[in-house]
Design an enzyme around this catalytic site. Structure first.
Site, mmCIF file in Angstrom:
data_model
loop_
_atom_site.group_PDB
_atom_site.id
_atom_site.type_symbol
_atom_site.label_atom_id
_atom_site.label_comp_id
_atom_site.label_asym_id
_atom_site.label_seq_id
_atom_site.Cartn_x
_atom_site.Cartn_y
_atom_site.Cartn_z
ATOM 1 N N ASP A 81 -3.875 24.255 39.714
ATOM 2 C CA ASP A 81 -5.400 24.403 39.286
ATOM 3 C C ASP A 81 -5.393 23.837 37.927
ATOM 4 O O ASP A 81 -4.754 24.080 36.880
ATOM 5 C CB ASP A 81 -5.522 25.907 39.270
ATOM 6 N N HIS A 82 -6.366 23.069 37.709
ATOM 7 C CA HIS A 82 -6.736 22.446 36.411
ATOM 8 C C HIS A 82 -5.495 21.652 35.763
ATOM 9 O O HIS A 82 -4.871 22.066 34.417
ATOM 10 C CB HIS A 82 -7.222 23.315 35.210
ATOM 11 N N ASN A 249 -13.838 28.494 43.452
ATOM 12 C CA ASN A 249 -12.636 28.951 42.786
ATOM 13 C C ASN A 249 -12.902 30.428 42.113
ATOM 14 O O ASN A 249 -13.796 30.670 41.312
ATOM 15 C CB ASN A 249 -12.425 28.202 41.497
HETATM 16 P P1 13P Z 1 -13.656 31.978 37.326
HETATM 17 O O1 13P Z 1 -13.367 32.482 35.838
HETATM 18 O O2 13P Z 1 -14.931 32.359 37.429
HETATM 19 O O3 13P Z 1 -12.815 33.257 38.175
HETATM 20 O O4 13P Z 1 -13.271 30.767 37.642
HETATM 21 C C1 13P Z 1 -11.805 30.326 38.047
HETATM 22 C C2 13P Z 1 -11.661 29.133 38.124
HETATM 23 O O5 13P Z 1 -12.674 28.348 37.975
HETATM 24 C C3 13P Z 1 -10.343 28.699 38.437
HETATM 25 O O6 13P Z 1 -10.034 27.258 38.244
HETATM 26 O O1 G3H Z 2 -9.533 28.109 35.149
HETATM 27 C C1 G3H Z 2 -8.755 28.851 35.723
HETATM 28 C C2 G3H Z 2 -8.467 30.167 34.898
HETATM 29 O O2 G3H Z 2 -9.516 31.165 34.984
HETATM 30 C C3 G3H Z 2 -7.996 30.169 33.494
HETATM 31 O O3 G3H Z 2 -6.771 30.283 33.626
HETATM 32 O O4 G3H Z 2 -5.461 31.612 31.849
HETATM 33 O O5 G3H Z 2 -4.195 30.882 33.870
HETATM 34 O O6 G3H Z 2 -5.329 29.034 32.300
HETATM 35 P P1 G3H Z 2 -5.299 30.627 32.768
HETATM 36 ZN ZN ZN Z 3 -11.430 26.220 36.883
#
Ligand code: 13P
Ligand code: G3H
Ligand code: ZN
Length: 303
Positions: A81-82, A249
């Site tokens: 993710d990201h 997500n």
């Molecule tokens: P929330 O903070 O709304 O749960 O979003 C999570 C998210 O987008 C992780 O990539």
């Molecule tokens: O976008 C995703 C999360 O909500 C942020 O997660 O604190 O593990 O980077 P993280």
């Molecule tokens: Zn996100």
């Protein structure tokens, strides 16, 4: 069984439902999500951020997830993710992830395309799916300042054509964390419709937690400081799903649930110091909330 992100999301797109992509950082959160998917007979995406990989150690977190996903009786995709740094993209591919996100949403359009193309080339060689993001997350209210850039439909089409990605995260008014809106949730459904009409790959909604008042109240009752927390309403999630969102997500709702449960044990049973008694109820309650999300997203029974 472990499958690619593309496998899960193309079925969701055809079947008009969305699949939850849930963040995890440790054994309990991973098990809660997979157990929920098995109980709901739902496909699921389990995902780690770069931060989660650093917290647990890339090797530890990815091997744990890989084993859990392979043994699961429902389709599971293991997703980064990201991903912002190519180091983590390479690590995810090396450690058996079946899907990666390259998040170049903070970059200018051409630079976002360039980095995304590079990741697509790398991932495709390894049969790994790619999600990218266009537009920046943030509340519609904040848009007046020009800081937030909701996704432009024409740019989205060009981005998808030029990069060859498998799914696209779009900005339509959500944001990460527990403070998404000043009051009620507000999303740009017109924009979603315009994007869906011209972009023919699965669309992704980040920042989709509901921040349920009951969970917030429970956390606060046991000592958490959470003022004016607001999330995306269930009605809006259903509307987003019907409007073409295929991957949703969720991180904050799981975190809040876990946090409230741990606080409850610590406050009401001060004699307890066995970690299993502190984290076990949190794992169970996280399972319950993940199940509710799967029902809401329409993925239950689709495995
Ligand atoms: P929330 O903070 O709304 O749960 O979003 C999570 C998210 O987008 C992780 O990539
Ligand atoms: O976008 C995703 C999360 O909500 C942020 O997660 O604190 O593990 O980077 P993280
Ligand atoms: Zn996100």
């Amino acid at each position: 069984m472990l499958v690619t992100g593309k496998n899960i999301l193309s079925k969701a797109r055809k079947g008009n439902y969305a699949v939850g992509a849930f963040n995890f950082v440790n054994m309990e959160s991973l098990q809660a999500i997979i157990t929920a998917a098995e109980l709901e007979q739902s496909p699921v995406i389990v995902q780690t951020t770069e931060g989660a990989m650093n917290y647990a150690g890339i090797e530890c977190i990815s091997l744990m997830a890989h084993i859990a996903a392979k043994r699961a009786k429902v389709p599971v995709a293991l997703h980064l993710d990201h991903g912002k740094d190519i180091y983590y993209i390479r690590a995810a591919i090396r450690y058996g992830y079946t899907s990666v996100m390259i998040d170049g949403s903070h970059l200018p359009f051409e630079k976002n395309i360039a980095i995304t193309k590079k990741v697509v080339a790398l991932a495709k060689k390894n049969n790994v799916s790619v999600e990218a993001e266009l537009g920046t997350l943030g509340g519609i209210e904040d848009n007046v300042s020009g800081v937030v850039g909701l996704t432009d439909p024409a740019q989205a089409l060009e981005f998808v054509k030029r990069t060859g990605i498998d799914s696209l995260a779009i900005a339509i008014g959500t944001s990460h964390g527990a403070y998404k809106f000043k009051g009620k949730s507000k999303l740009d459904f017109k924009r979603l419709g315009e994007i869906r009409d011209i972009v023919s790959i699965p669309l992704v909604l980040h920042g989709a937690s509901g921040i349920p008042p009951a969970v917030v109240q429970k956390a606060v009752r046991y000592g958490a400081k959470l003022k004016e927390a607001h999330g995306v309403s269930d009605t809006h999630i259903i509307k987003a799903r019907a409007g073409g969102i295929c991957k949703i997500n969720i991180d904050s709702d799981l975190r809040l649930t876990f946090d409230a449960a741990v606080r409850e044990v610590i406050m009401t049973q001060p004699e307890v110091f066995d970690l299993r008694k502190i984290l076990g109820p949190a794992r169970e309650q996280m399972t319950d909330i993940a199940r509710k999300k799967m029902q809401l997203f329409g993925s239950s029974g689709r495995a």
